[in-house]
Design an enzyme around this catalytic site. Structure first.
Site, PDB file in Angstrom:
ATOM      1  N   THR A   1       0.851  -1.190   0.000  1.00 55.58           N
ATOM      2  CA  THR A   1       0.000   0.000   0.000  1.00 55.58           C
ATOM      3  C   THR A   1       0.884   1.235   0.000  1.00 55.58           C
ATOM      4  O   THR A   1       1.664   1.446   0.928  1.00 55.58           O
ATOM      5  CB  THR A   1      -0.909   0.007   1.246  1.00 55.58           C
ATOM      6  OG1 THR A   1      -1.583  -1.250   1.344  1.00 55.58           O
ATOM      7  CG2 THR A   1      -1.916   1.131   1.179  1.00 55.58           C
TER       8      THR A   1
ATOM      9  N   HIS B   1      -5.144  -5.125  -9.043  1.00 54.46           N
ATOM     10  CA  HIS B   1      -4.735  -3.884  -8.379  1.00 54.46           C
ATOM     11  C   HIS B   1      -5.934  -3.185  -7.738  1.00 54.46           C
ATOM     12  O   HIS B   1      -5.988  -1.959  -7.639  1.00 54.46           O
ATOM     13  CB  HIS B   1      -4.043  -2.946  -9.376  1.00 54.46           C
ATOM     14  CG  HIS B   1      -2.866  -2.222  -8.798  1.00 54.46           C
ATOM     15  ND1 HIS B   1      -1.613  -2.766  -8.762  1.00 54.46           N
ATOM     16  CD2 HIS B   1      -2.736  -0.985  -8.232  1.00 54.46           C
ATOM     17  CE1 HIS B   1      -0.755  -1.909  -8.213  1.00 54.46           C
ATOM     18  NE2 HIS B   1      -1.427  -0.825  -7.871  1.00 54.46           N
TER      19      HIS B   1
ATOM     20  N   GLN C   1       7.628  -5.006  -2.490  1.00 51.06           N
ATOM     21  CA  GLN C   1       7.003  -4.930  -3.815  1.00 51.06           C
ATOM     22  C   GLN C   1       7.917  -4.172  -4.780  1.00 51.06           C
ATOM     23  O   GLN C   1       8.618  -3.230  -4.394  1.00 51.06           O
ATOM     24  CB  GLN C   1       5.657  -4.208  -3.718  1.00 51.06           C
ATOM     25  CG  GLN C   1       4.945  -4.072  -5.053  1.00 51.06           C
ATOM     26  CD  GLN C   1       4.324  -2.695  -5.255  1.00 51.06           C
ATOM     27  OE1 GLN C   1       4.712  -1.728  -4.598  1.00 51.06           O
ATOM     28  NE2 GLN C   1       3.370  -2.601  -6.137  1.00 51.06           N
TER      29      GLN C   1
END
Length: 344
Positions: A124, A295, A175
């Protein structure tokens, strides 16, 4: 009154008012982020059971721009809505036999990481604008509560080394968005791995995203979003820039995944799988797990919901690697349905 109105314009205006006031019209709109208007008080933390309970509190406590970035999706937000609505299409059938509470076990293990629950903190972006403790607060909470695995966004508002050092021995993965330059890719991997992050999630579901909704919000809030390139005598646009997409998109290849695989010491996970064939190819190219994801509806509008495509991807993988799942989850029943349909 709309049927007996003397003019067509008035008739249509009355009809529009009728539709806007009806439950049908309300059901077609995006869920109201402020559903507590009929309540006399805001729910306390122990009373909040789903994300729907948290959203109005969040809406009332952060700047509007932060809420809009967090809550909205791409284009018309069809995929965002479809992600959420898909859970309503799956039935839960009561079992014939009772299960003793002592036999209920929600513990889970993913690529060597043991957790109390089959839940992961998804990557996030920029958590600090959401809460002053930001990524460090999230990492501490996840690890302390249940050794929950957290995936740190590459767009973190706190440097990765600071986040990783906040909880020694915690479970933190990172990520990564593909970088066509392999030397830059290696530097990014080194930053993660030198900080102790040993699992890398390569996100491939942002190939053709242009946050049209973000552009609209800028305009509507009074800040003019200036077009990229275009008129004014600038240099001619080439490649993906011709389509208002930055140069980091529209080039991803499996050969690149092969090259990145050699840079990663721990697990490699691909995030953004929506087709069975891509799941099979991921296995062929040495991927350790996949994330079925669009997503959250922020990537490309008018795609399928992840819950719709999950069963066929599960069949294609056939147990060879773990399947992680995201997008649209708002309550425990949603997680139950995803697990029941084959997600690990």
């Amino acid at each position: 009154s709309w049927r007996t109105s003397p003019t067509r314009r008035k008739a249509l205006a009355h009809l529009a008012g009728l539709m806007a006031a009806s439950p049908i019209g309300a059901a077609m709109a995006r869920p109201d982020p402020r559903p507590l208007s009929e309540h006399h008080r805001v729910l306390s933390l122990p009373e909040m059971q789903t994300v729907f309970d948290f959203e109005p509190v969040f809406f009332g406590n952060v700047p509007r721009a932060i809420y809009d970035y967090t809550a909205h999706g791409d284009g018309s937000e069809f995929t965002l809505r479809r992600n959420i609505q898909a859970y309503d299409w799956v039935d839960i059938v009561p079992g014939r036999a009772a299960v003793p509470a002592s036999q209920v076990d929600l513990s889970s293990e993913l690529l060597g990481v043991k957790m109390k629950f089959p839940i992961i903190i998804a990557p996030t972006a920029a958590m600090t604008p959401l809460h002053p403790d930001g990524e460090i607060g999230m990492y501490k909470a996840a690890t302390t509560a249940s050794n929950t695995l957290m995936i740190l966004s590459i767009n973190t508002s706190t440097p990765v080394a600071q986040v990783a050092a906040a909880v020694p021995g915690g479970s933190l993965w990172g990520q990564f968005y593909p970088l066509e330059n392999l030397a830059n890719s290696q530097r990014s991997m080194d930053t993660y791995q030198n900080a102790g992050v040993n699992g890398i999630i390569v996100t491939v579901d942002q190939q053709a995203s242009y946050y049209e909704r973000t552009q609209q919000d800028r305009n509507l809030s009074g800040r003019i979003a200036r077009p990229r390139g275009g008129r004014g005598g600038g240099a001619a646009l080439t490649g993906s820039a011709k389509y208002r997409i930055n140069g980091g998109r529209l080039w991803y290849t499996w050969a690149y995944i092969d090259a990145v695989r050699k840079m990663i010491k721990g697990p490699l996970i691909i995030k953004g799988i929506l087709e069975p064939e891509d799941a099979r190819l991921a296995i062929e190219h040495g991927v350790d797990a996949i994330i079925v994801s669009n997503h959250g509806g922020r990537s490309m509008d008018y795609g399928p919901s992840t819950l719709e495509v999950l069963p066929e991807i599960v069949a294609a993988v056939n147990g060879r690697i773990p399947i992680i799942f995201d997008s649209g989850i708002r309550r425990g029943a949603d997680i139950f349905k995803a697990l029941a349909l084959g997600a690990n």
